[in-house]
Write a protein that holds these residues in place. Structure first.
Motif, PDB file in Angstrom:
ATOM      1  N   GLU A   1     -28.922  30.582  74.290  1.00 52.85           N
ATOM      2  CA  GLU A   1     -29.861  30.454  75.395  1.00 52.85           C
ATOM      3  C   GLU A   1     -30.696  29.180  75.272  1.00 52.85           C
ATOM      4  O   GLU A   1     -30.980  28.515  76.279  1.00 52.85           O
ATOM      5  CB  GLU A   1     -30.776  31.682  75.459  1.00 52.85           C
ATOM      6  CG  GLU A   1     -31.498  31.856  76.771  1.00 52.85           C
ATOM      7  CD  GLU A   1     -30.544  32.082  77.943  1.00 52.85           C
ATOM      8  OE1 GLU A   1     -30.875  31.617  79.066  1.00 52.85           O
ATOM      9  OE2 GLU A   1     -29.489  32.715  77.753  1.00 52.85           O
ATOM     10  N   VAL A   2     -31.088  28.810  74.049  1.00 52.26           N
ATOM     11  CA  VAL A   2     -31.838  27.569  73.859  1.00 52.26           C
ATOM     12  C   VAL A   2     -30.975  26.382  74.277  1.00 52.26           C
ATOM     13  O   VAL A   2     -31.441  25.453  74.944  1.00 52.26           O
ATOM     14  CB  VAL A   2     -32.305  27.420  72.401  1.00 52.26           C
ATOM     15  CG1 VAL A   2     -32.847  26.007  72.151  1.00 52.26           C
ATOM     16  CG2 VAL A   2     -33.394  28.450  72.085  1.00 52.26           C
ATOM     17  N   ALA A   3     -29.701  26.412  73.891  1.00 52.31           N
ATOM     18  CA  ALA A   3     -28.803  25.320  74.278  1.00 52.31           C
ATOM     19  C   ALA A   3     -28.637  25.266  75.794  1.00 52.31           C
ATOM     20  O   ALA A   3     -28.603  24.186  76.397  1.00 52.31           O
ATOM     21  CB  ALA A   3     -27.448  25.510  73.603  1.00 52.31           C
ATOM     22  N   ARG A   4     -28.557  26.435  76.435  1.00 54.17           N
ATOM     23  CA  ARG A   4     -28.379  26.475  77.887  1.00 54.17           C
ATOM     24  C   ARG A   4     -29.620  25.967  78.612  1.00 54.17           C
ATOM     25  O   ARG A   4     -29.523  25.231  79.595  1.00 54.17           O
ATOM     26  CB  ARG A   4     -28.072  27.911  78.327  1.00 54.17           C
ATOM     27  CG  ARG A   4     -27.891  28.062  79.834  1.00 54.17           C
ATOM     28  CD  ARG A   4     -27.649  29.503  80.252  1.00 54.17           C
ATOM     29  NE  ARG A   4     -26.388  29.994  79.719  1.00 54.17           N
ATOM     30  CZ  ARG A   4     -26.270  31.027  78.892  1.00 54.17           C
ATOM     31  NH1 ARG A   4     -27.348  31.685  78.511  1.00 54.17           N
ATOM     32  NH2 ARG A   4     -25.103  31.411  78.454  1.00 54.17           N
ATOM     33  N   ARG A   5     -30.803  26.362  78.126  1.00 54.73           N
ATOM     34  CA  ARG A   5     -32.051  26.020  78.812  1.00 54.73           C
ATOM     35  C   ARG A   5     -32.619  24.669  78.403  1.00 54.73           C
ATOM     36  O   ARG A   5     -33.396  24.072  79.146  1.00 54.73           O
ATOM     37  CB  ARG A   5     -33.105  27.105  78.542  1.00 54.73           C
ATOM     38  CG  ARG A   5     -32.662  28.511  78.915  1.00 54.73           C
ATOM     39  CD  ARG A   5     -32.615  28.713  80.387  1.00 54.73           C
ATOM     40  NE  ARG A   5     -32.079  30.042  80.716  1.00 54.73           N
ATOM     41  CZ  ARG A   5     -32.020  30.542  81.938  1.00 54.73           C
ATOM     42  NH1 ARG A   5     -32.442  29.823  82.953  1.00 54.73           N
ATOM     43  NH2 ARG A   5     -31.518  31.744  82.163  1.00 54.73           N
TER      44      ARG A   5
ATOM     45  N   PRO B   1     -28.755  20.085  70.904  1.00 53.41           N
ATOM     46  CA  PRO B   1     -28.007  20.573  69.745  1.00 53.41           C
ATOM     47  C   PRO B   1     -27.528  19.433  68.852  1.00 53.41           C
ATOM     48  O   PRO B   1     -27.122  18.369  69.326  1.00 53.41           O
ATOM     49  CB  PRO B   1     -26.812  21.305  70.372  1.00 53.41           C
ATOM     50  CG  PRO B   1     -27.239  21.621  71.759  1.00 53.41           C
ATOM     51  CD  PRO B   1     -28.140  20.503  72.179  1.00 53.41           C
ATOM     52  N   THR B   2     -27.593  19.675  67.537  1.00 56.30           N
ATOM     53  CA  THR B   2     -26.989  18.769  66.568  1.00 56.30           C
ATOM     54  C   THR B   2     -25.486  19.028  66.546  1.00 56.30           C
ATOM     55  O   THR B   2     -25.009  20.001  67.146  1.00 56.30           O
ATOM     56  CB  THR B   2     -27.578  19.024  65.179  1.00 56.30           C
ATOM     57  OG1 THR B   2     -27.238  20.367  64.781  1.00 56.30           O
ATOM     58  CG2 THR B   2     -29.095  18.852  65.178  1.00 56.30           C
ATOM     59  N   PRO B   3     -24.688  18.208  65.840  1.00 55.22           N
ATOM     60  CA  PRO B   3     -23.259  18.512  65.712  1.00 55.22           C
ATOM     61  C   PRO B   3     -23.016  19.903  65.124  1.00 55.22           C
ATOM     62  O   PRO B   3     -22.102  20.619  65.562  1.00 55.22           O
ATOM     63  CB  PRO B   3     -22.745  17.402  64.801  1.00 55.22           C
ATOM     64  CG  PRO B   3     -23.667  16.250  65.073  1.00 55.22           C
ATOM     65  CD  PRO B   3     -25.022  16.869  65.289  1.00 55.22           C
ATOM     66  N   GLU B   4     -23.847  20.280  64.131  1.00 52.46           N
ATOM     67  CA  GLU B   4     -23.709  21.625  63.559  1.00 52.46           C
ATOM     68  C   GLU B   4     -24.062  22.682  64.612  1.00 52.46           C
ATOM     69  O   GLU B   4     -23.416  23.743  64.686  1.00 52.46           O
ATOM     70  CB  GLU B   4     -24.647  21.774  62.348  1.00 52.46           C
ATOM     71  CG  GLU B   4     -24.298  20.894  61.162  1.00 52.46           C
ATOM     72  CD  GLU B   4     -24.946  19.516  61.242  1.00 52.46           C
ATOM     73  OE1 GLU B   4     -24.912  18.812  60.221  1.00 52.46           O
ATOM     74  OE2 GLU B   4     -25.492  19.161  62.310  1.00 52.46           O
TER      75      GLU B   4
ATOM     76  N   LEU C   1     -29.959  22.988  63.667  1.00 52.02           N
ATOM     77  CA  LEU C   1     -29.149  23.292  64.847  1.00 52.02           C
ATOM     78  C   LEU C   1     -29.587  22.517  66.084  1.00 52.02           C
ATOM     79  O   LEU C   1     -28.797  22.325  67.010  1.00 52.02           O
ATOM     80  CB  LEU C   1     -29.205  24.797  65.142  1.00 52.02           C
ATOM     81  CG  LEU C   1     -28.673  25.704  64.022  1.00 52.02           C
ATOM     82  CD1 LEU C   1     -28.841  27.168  64.416  1.00 52.02           C
ATOM     83  CD2 LEU C   1     -27.219  25.389  63.716  1.00 52.02           C
ATOM     84  N   PHE C   2     -30.844  22.079  66.125  1.00 53.18           N
ATOM     85  CA  PHE C   2     -31.359  21.362  67.283  1.00 53.18           C
ATOM     86  C   PHE C   2     -32.209  20.180  66.846  1.00 53.18           C
ATOM     87  O   PHE C   2     -32.899  20.231  65.819  1.00 53.18           O
ATOM     88  CB  PHE C   2     -32.213  22.293  68.168  1.00 53.18           C
ATOM     89  CG  PHE C   2     -31.438  23.394  68.815  1.00 53.18           C
ATOM     90  CD1 PHE C   2     -30.745  23.178  69.997  1.00 53.18           C
ATOM     91  CD2 PHE C   2     -31.386  24.650  68.225  1.00 53.18           C
ATOM     92  CE1 PHE C   2     -30.019  24.195  70.584  1.00 53.18           C
ATOM     93  CE2 PHE C   2     -30.667  25.675  68.816  1.00 53.18           C
ATOM     94  CZ  PHE C   2     -29.971  25.451  69.997  1.00 53.18           C
ATOM     95  N   GLU C   3     -32.152  19.134  67.634  1.00 55.99           N
ATOM     96  CA  GLU C   3     -33.029  17.973  67.434  1.00 55.99           C
ATOM     97  C   GLU C   3     -34.196  18.103  68.401  1.00 55.99           C
ATOM     98  O   GLU C   3     -34.007  18.279  69.612  1.00 55.99           O
ATOM     99  CB  GLU C   3     -32.275  16.669  67.734  1.00 55.99           C
ATOM    100  CG  GLU C   3     -31.116  16.380  66.792  1.00 55.99           C
ATOM    101  CD  GLU C   3     -30.367  15.120  67.198  1.00 55.99           C
ATOM    102  OE1 GLU C   3     -30.748  14.511  68.231  1.00 55.99           O
ATOM    103  OE2 GLU C   3     -29.400  14.761  66.503  1.00 55.99           O
ATOM    104  N   ARG C   4     -35.407  18.059  67.870  1.00 61.28           N
ATOM    105  CA  ARG C   4     -36.586  18.142  68.710  1.00 61.28           C
ATOM    106  C   ARG C   4     -36.822  16.796  69.376  1.00 61.28           C
ATOM    107  O   ARG C   4     -36.857  15.763  68.698  1.00 61.28           O
ATOM    108  CB  ARG C   4     -37.815  18.533  67.898  1.00 61.28           C
ATOM    109  CG  ARG C   4     -37.958  20.037  67.630  1.00 61.28           C
ATOM    110  CD  ARG C   4     -36.882  20.596  66.724  1.00 61.28           C
ATOM    111  NE  ARG C   4     -37.140  21.991  66.335  1.00 61.28           N
ATOM    112  CZ  ARG C   4     -36.316  22.713  65.599  1.00 61.28           C
ATOM    113  NH1 ARG C   4     -35.160  22.193  65.184  1.00 61.28           N
ATOM    114  NH2 ARG C   4     -36.659  23.947  65.270  1.00 61.28           N
ATOM    115  N   GLN C   5     -36.939  16.810  70.696  1.00 62.27           N
ATOM    116  CA  GLN C   5     -37.171  15.586  71.453  1.00 62.27           C
ATOM    117  C   GLN C   5     -38.481  15.693  72.227  1.00 62.27           C
ATOM    118  O   GLN C   5     -39.134  16.745  72.244  1.00 62.27           O
ATOM    119  CB  GLN C   5     -36.007  15.337  72.421  1.00 62.27           C
ATOM    120  CG  GLN C   5     -34.666  15.161  71.700  1.00 62.27           C
ATOM    121  CD  GLN C   5     -33.533  14.934  72.679  1.00 62.27           C
ATOM    122  OE1 GLN C   5     -33.455  15.609  73.705  1.00 62.27           O
ATOM    123  NE2 GLN C   5     -32.668  13.985  72.367  1.00 62.27           N
TER     124      GLN C   5
END
Length: 305
Positions: free
Chosen positions: A14-18, A60-63, A50-54
């Motif tokens: 859901e984080v990746a989707r949103r 998402p990171t590659p992992e 798992l995520f890069e904060r921007q």
């Protein structure tokens, strides 16, 4: 030691989707801190961010991309397992036979069957299209459990003794189908006198079935074609070879090149209704389909072009 969990996987997806923790929390009904904890636990279990904060959200990171790809597959398998197990426990299962007159069989009933299938995947529904007299015979013989027939002015007084009868509410009433190239096509609603002098394509059916002739209050209509099937009638309409009477129930299923018009006619008083028929001791499956049909009939009609 942290481990991956289904909740954690759902949060990651859901984080990746949103694209943000805040939006994911709102979609899932969690607090933002709960989402952050789930992401942190997943990162701890995998030993990788798992995520890069921007500045605006996260990416998402590659992992993270790798986990998200597998998480979606895993969650889909879990949902399929849940649906299958629910179907095994579902009392609404097995096979159900339903019959409907052609207009309802082309529109209302398929939508209701789809709704029913989503709620009860272990149930298989078969649909038979026939005229009302044939449907009554099949219902009384036990060949179908649910029948949709048309009753009212101009139709036989069917014997419904011993059957459970429910009126189906909804629909747009009676109108006309015209070619999109017809001069009346863009008007949406026409007066009955606007139809005088038009060429009419009428229906032909078994005895006791609606014939769909010209508009009922017109005198000496110009009938140019007669066809048994809706496909043929609407094909002739699409070619602009005439216009045809059409129940509003079928207005949102017209082929390309055909549109539906409401008809304003204060002198037109004939009424017909769609009714649901079942045996008095109907099965749970039949009751569930009846409910689905009522729900679909009450749903707002799509806007016509």
């Amino acid at each position: 030691m942290s481990e991956l969990t289904l909740i954690g996987l759902r949060v990651v997806v859901e984080v990746a989707r949103r694209g943000s923790f805040t939006a994911a929390a709102e979609a899932l009904g969690y607090t933002q801190s709960a989402v952050s904890r789930q992401i942190g636990a997943a990162e701890s279990a995998l030993g990788a961010p798992l995520f890069e904060r921007q500045a605006r959200g996260v990416r998402p990171t590659p992992e993270g991309e790798a986990l998200i790809r597998h998480a979606r597959q895993a969650l889909a398998h879990v949902e399929a397992a849940e649906a299958e197990i629910a179907g095994l426990r579902d009392r609404v299962a097995g096979r159900l036979a339903v019959g409907a007159y052609p207009t309802a069989a082309a529109t209302l009933v398929p939508r209701a069957i789809a709704r029913l299938g989503a709620a009860h995947p272990a149930l298989t529904v078969t649909l038979t299209e026939a005229g009302s007299p044939a449907l009554l015979r099949r219902l009384r013989a036990g060949r179908i459990e649910v029948a949709l027939i048309s009753i009212g002015d101009g139709l036989p007084d069917y014997d419904l003794t011993g059957l459970q009868v429910e009126r189906v509410c909804g629909g747009r009433g009676l109108g006309v189908a015209v070619s999109t190239a017809h001069p009346l096509a863009g008007r949406g609603t026409v007066d009955a006198e606007d139809l005088a002098g038009e060429a009419w394509i009428i229906g032909a059916g078994e005895q006791g079935a609606p014939q769909f002739e010209a508009w009922p209050t017109l005198k000496a209509p110009n009938i140019v074609h007669e066809a048994r099937s809706w496909t043929t009638r609407l094909g002739l309409v699409a070619a602009n070879l005439g216009i045809s009477l059409l129940p509003g129930l079928a207005a949102d299923t017209l082929p390309r090149g055909v549109t539906w018009l409401r008809v304003h006619d204060p002198s037109f008083t004939r009424t017909r209704e769609t009714v649901l028929l079942t045996q008095a001791d109907r099965s749970p499956a039949a009751s569930a389909l009846v409910t689905a049909i009522h729900t679909e009939a009450a749903a707002p009609s799509p806007e016509l072009p």
